[in-house]
Design a protein around this motif. Structure first.
Motif, PDB file in Angstrom:
ATOM      1  N   ASP A 113      56.644  50.397  15.784  1.00 38.08           N
ATOM      2  CA  ASP A 113      56.910  50.776  17.175  1.00 38.08           C
ATOM      3  C   ASP A 113      56.934  52.290  17.372  1.00 38.08           C
ATOM      4  O   ASP A 113      56.463  52.815  18.377  1.00 38.08           O
ATOM      5  N   ARG A 114      57.489  53.009  16.398  1.00 38.09           N
ATOM      6  CA  ARG A 114      57.644  54.464  16.541  1.00 38.09           C
ATOM      7  C   ARG A 114      56.336  55.217  16.291  1.00 38.09           C
ATOM      8  O   ARG A 114      56.277  56.426  16.472  1.00 38.09           O
ATOM      9  N   ILE A 115      55.279  54.476  15.907  1.00 37.26           N
ATOM     10  CA  ILE A 115      53.923  55.021  15.842  1.00 37.26           C
ATOM     11  C   ILE A 115      53.093  54.493  17.004  1.00 37.26           C
ATOM     12  O   ILE A 115      52.346  55.232  17.645  1.00 37.26           O
ATOM     13  N   ALA A 116      53.262  53.203  17.313  1.00 35.28           N
ATOM     14  CA  ALA A 116      52.502  52.591  18.406  1.00 35.28           C
ATOM     15  C   ALA A 116      52.831  53.242  19.751  1.00 35.28           C
ATOM     16  O   ALA A 116      51.945  53.460  20.584  1.00 35.28           O
ATOM     17  N   CYS A 117      54.113  53.541  19.980  1.00 26.67           N
ATOM     18  CA  CYS A 117      54.500  54.163  21.257  1.00 26.67           C
ATOM     19  C   CYS A 117      53.861  55.545  21.440  1.00 26.67           C
ATOM     20  O   CYS A 117      53.314  55.829  22.511  1.00 26.67           O
ATOM     21  N   PRO A 118      53.915  56.436  20.448  1.00 19.66           N
ATOM     22  CA  PRO A 118      53.207  57.709  20.609  1.00 19.66           C
ATOM     23  C   PRO A 118      51.713  57.537  20.828  1.00 19.66           C
ATOM     24  O   PRO A 118      51.111  58.298  21.597  1.00 19.66           O
ATOM     25  N   TRP A 119      51.094  56.565  20.176  1.00 15.54           N
ATOM     26  CA  TRP A 119      49.662  56.316  20.436  1.00 15.54           C
ATOM     27  C   TRP A 119      49.454  55.967  21.905  1.00 15.54           C
ATOM     28  O   TRP A 119      48.559  56.516  22.563  1.00 15.54           O
ATOM     29  N   LEU A 120      50.263  55.060  22.439  1.00 16.81           N
ATOM     30  CA  LEU A 120      50.135  54.660  23.842  1.00 16.81           C
ATOM     31  C   LEU A 120      50.350  55.849  24.769  1.00 16.81           C
ATOM     32  O   LEU A 120      49.610  56.031  25.749  1.00 16.81           O
ATOM     33  N   ILE A 121      51.347  56.673  24.460  1.00 13.52           N
ATOM     34  CA  ILE A 121      51.628  57.839  25.309  1.00 13.52           C
ATOM     35  C   ILE A 121      50.458  58.812  25.281  1.00 13.52           C
ATOM     36  O   ILE A 121      50.006  59.285  26.327  1.00 13.52           O
ATOM     37  N   ARG A 122      49.945  59.117  24.113  1.00 11.52           N
ATOM     38  CA  ARG A 122      48.840  60.077  24.009  1.00 11.52           C
ATOM     39  C   ARG A 122      47.576  59.591  24.711  1.00 11.52           C
ATOM     40  O   ARG A 122      46.873  60.368  25.347  1.00 11.52           O
ATOM     41  N   ARG A 123      47.271  58.321  24.574  1.00 14.88           N
ATOM     42  CA  ARG A 123      46.000  57.805  25.078  1.00 14.88           C
ATOM     43  C   ARG A 123      46.058  57.399  26.542  1.00 14.88           C
ATOM     44  O   ARG A 123      45.034  57.466  27.238  1.00 14.88           O
ATOM     45  N   PHE A 124      47.240  56.996  27.056  1.00 18.44           N
ATOM     46  CA  PHE A 124      47.289  56.430  28.401  1.00 18.44           C
ATOM     47  C   PHE A 124      48.321  57.075  29.320  1.00 18.44           C
ATOM     48  O   PHE A 124      48.346  56.760  30.508  1.00 18.44           O
ATOM     49  N   ILE A 125      49.175  57.944  28.817  1.00 18.03           N
ATOM     50  CA  ILE A 125      50.256  58.465  29.654  1.00 18.03           C
ATOM     51  C   ILE A 125      50.227  59.991  29.742  1.00 18.03           C
ATOM     52  O   ILE A 125      50.116  60.547  30.830  1.00 18.03           O
ATOM     53  N   ASP A 126      50.325  60.663  28.627  1.00 19.87           N
ATOM     54  CA  ASP A 126      50.334  62.129  28.619  1.00 19.87           C
ATOM     55  C   ASP A 126      49.692  62.631  27.328  1.00 19.87           C
ATOM     56  O   ASP A 126      50.344  62.662  26.284  1.00 19.87           O
ATOM     57  N   PRO A 127      48.423  63.018  27.382  1.00 22.73           N
ATOM     58  CA  PRO A 127      47.746  63.470  26.162  1.00 22.73           C
ATOM     59  C   PRO A 127      48.335  64.734  25.549  1.00 22.73           C
ATOM     60  O   PRO A 127      48.056  65.053  24.397  1.00 22.73           O
ATOM     61  N   ARG A 128      49.164  65.448  26.305  1.00 21.85           N
ATOM     62  CA  ARG A 128      49.783  66.667  25.768  1.00 21.85           C
ATOM     63  C   ARG A 128      51.155  66.412  25.160  1.00 21.85           C
ATOM     64  O   ARG A 128      51.812  67.347  24.682  1.00 21.85           O
ATOM     65  N   ALA A 129      51.632  65.185  25.178  1.00 17.11           N
ATOM     66  CA  ALA A 129      53.004  64.852  24.812  1.00 17.11           C
ATOM     67  C   ALA A 129      53.393  65.367  23.430  1.00 17.11           C
ATOM     68  O   ALA A 129      52.562  65.433  22.520  1.00 17.11           O
ATOM     69  N   GLU A 130      54.659  65.705  23.280  1.00 21.48           N
ATOM     70  CA  GLU A 130      55.220  66.165  22.019  1.00 21.48           C
ATOM     71  C   GLU A 130      56.187  65.107  21.493  1.00 21.48           C
ATOM     72  O   GLU A 130      56.926  64.485  22.269  1.00 21.48           O
ATOM     73  N   PHE A 131      56.197  64.916  20.163  1.00 19.05           N
ATOM     74  CA  PHE A 131      57.017  63.883  19.553  1.00 19.05           C
ATOM     75  C   PHE A 131      57.916  64.481  18.479  1.00 19.05           C
ATOM     76  O   PHE A 131      57.506  65.365  17.726  1.00 19.05           O
ATOM     77  N   PHE A 132      59.135  63.947  18.412  1.00 20.42           N
ATOM     78  CA  PHE A 132      60.114  64.418  17.445  1.00 20.42           C
ATOM     79  C   PHE A 132      60.687  63.220  16.695  1.00 20.42           C
ATOM     80  O   PHE A 132      61.047  62.207  17.304  1.00 20.42           O
ATOM     81  N   TYR A 133      60.760  63.350  15.370  1.00 28.04           N
ATOM     82  CA  TYR A 133      61.379  62.352  14.511  1.00 28.04           C
ATOM     83  C   TYR A 133      62.598  62.997  13.858  1.00 28.04           C
ATOM     84  O   TYR A 133      62.467  64.023  13.181  1.00 28.04           O
ATOM     85  N   VAL A 134      63.774  62.407  14.057  1.00 30.09           N
ATOM     86  CA  VAL A 134      65.018  63.016  13.565  1.00 30.09           C
ATOM     87  C   VAL A 134      65.901  61.934  12.950  1.00 30.09           C
ATOM     88  O   VAL A 134      65.683  60.736  13.166  1.00 30.09           O
ATOM     89  N   PRO A 135      66.926  62.317  12.170  1.00 32.70           N
ATOM     90  CA  PRO A 135      67.856  61.323  11.641  1.00 32.70           C
ATOM     91  C   PRO A 135      68.470  60.481  12.757  1.00 32.70           C
ATOM     92  O   PRO A 135      68.735  60.985  13.865  1.00 32.70           O
ATOM     93  N   THR A 136      68.698  59.215  12.476  1.00 36.80           N
ATOM     94  CA  THR A 136      69.177  58.274  13.492  1.00 36.80           C
ATOM     95  C   THR A 136      70.421  58.796  14.214  1.00 36.80           C
ATOM     96  O   THR A 136      70.516  58.703  15.446  1.00 36.80           O
ATOM     97  N   ALA A 137      71.358  59.339  13.478  1.00 36.48           N
ATOM     98  CA  ALA A 137      72.623  59.777  14.068  1.00 36.48           C
ATOM     99  C   ALA A 137      72.463  60.925  15.056  1.00 36.48           C
ATOM    100  O   ALA A 137      73.374  61.189  15.857  1.00 36.48           O
ATOM    101  N   THR A 138      71.330  61.629  15.016  1.00 36.00           N
ATOM    102  CA  THR A 138      71.154  62.811  15.874  1.00 36.00           C
ATOM    103  C   THR A 138      70.166  62.584  17.015  1.00 36.00           C
ATOM    104  O   THR A 138      69.876  63.519  17.756  1.00 36.00           O
TER     105      THR A 138
END
Length: 300
Positions: A148-173
């Protein structure tokens, strides 16, 4: 503006529909006048907002590229944007009929019928999530992604906002970093985008932007089955799960995994699109098998 002397100045809705969502899709610019843009709740999927008066600045800000512009009804605003971009060396075309499929009483009935027969994928504007925004939208989730955390960025880049920025951080933060970075949290309980009942985050994101596309619906089922271990949902679920787990083992950097997975999702979406076309046409879906009789040749 007369565009009769500009070769290939327009692209048909059919032609553009076949390219939206692909890795090689053109840059898609919404150049509607401000009043028309503000009055509409929707944009074409994957489009960026560019005010007509800002087209020249955009053209000068980066290297020329393939671009399709659209206004409300495909008339002078689009034509002016095309002329400006082409003068700067861009390969620019306007969407024939604009987002509304032409203008009654102005365009010919034949053109109106042709333009409106093609349903271009569109999305609901979500300014609360920075789409569209003057800056790229921001999205944040848990580190060490799998599906899901890869599929969602793919969907955002291809169909929502091609300039989108993504961040992966520890769960607690995730939530504290989301506040600090002004990013939308996803795929974690309590986030604006997360699992809801049987739906996974990909489903929720697709519905939040109201994107209607049979190929994306098929892909959503594959992602859902792989992400929730419901591998019987679609035959391709087990394959996506295997590829995703394998990519996670190959890449210790989450962004590197995302980049490696993008072509995988591009290919899977292309397959879903071909299956949707076959179903609509009532033809047999493409298959593959071993047919030695068709491979006869001369042995060296």
């Amino acid at each position: 503006m007369d565009t009769s002397n500009i070769p290939h100045a327009f692209v048909s809705p059919d032609t553009l529909a076949a390219r939206i969502g692909r890795a090689d899709a053109p840059l898609l610019l919404d150049v509607r006048r401000e009043a028309a843009f503000a009055a509409s709740a929707r944009m074409l999927a994957g489009a960026l907002r560019c005010k007509p008066e800002e087209v020249a600045a955009l053209a000068a800000a980066g290297p020329p590229r393939d671009v399709v512009v659209y206004c409300a009804q495909g008339h002078e605003v689009s034509a002016g944007a095309v002329a400006t971009l082409r003068a700067a060396g861009w390969h620019a075309q306007a969407l024939a009929g604009g987002i509304e499929g032409g203008e009654d009483g102005v365009d010919s009935p034949q053109d109106l019928a042709m333009w409106r027969a093609s349903a271009l994928p569109s999305m609901k504007k979500r300014p609360d999530w920075g789409v569209p925004g003057a800056q790229p939208s921001r999205w944040i989730t848990r580190e060490r992604p799998k599906i899901d955390r890869i599929a969602c960025p793919w969907l955002i880049r291809r169909f929502i906002d091609p300039r989108a920025e993504f961040f992966y951080v520890p769960t607690a933060t995730v939530f504290s970093e989301a506040a600090r970075l002004h990013a939308v949290a996803y795929d974690i309980p309590g986030a604006p985008v997360s699992h809801e009942g049987a739906w996974c985050s990909f489903d929720v994101l697709l519905r939040a932007f109201e994107i209607e596309d049979p190929a994306l619906d098929r892909l959503a089922r594959i992602v859902r089955g792989a992400d929730t271990d419901d591998l019987a949902l679609e035959p391709q679920c087990a394959g996506l799960l295997a590829f995703s787990l394998g990519l996670s083992r190959l890449h210790t950097d989450d962004h590197a995994m995302l980049e490696a997975a993008m072509p995988l999702y591009d290919a899977l979406y292309a397959w879903c699109a071909s299956e949707a076309v076959a179903a609509w046409q009532g033809t047999a879906a493409e298959s593959h098998n071993w047919t030695p009789a068709t491979m006869a040749g001369t042995r060296a």
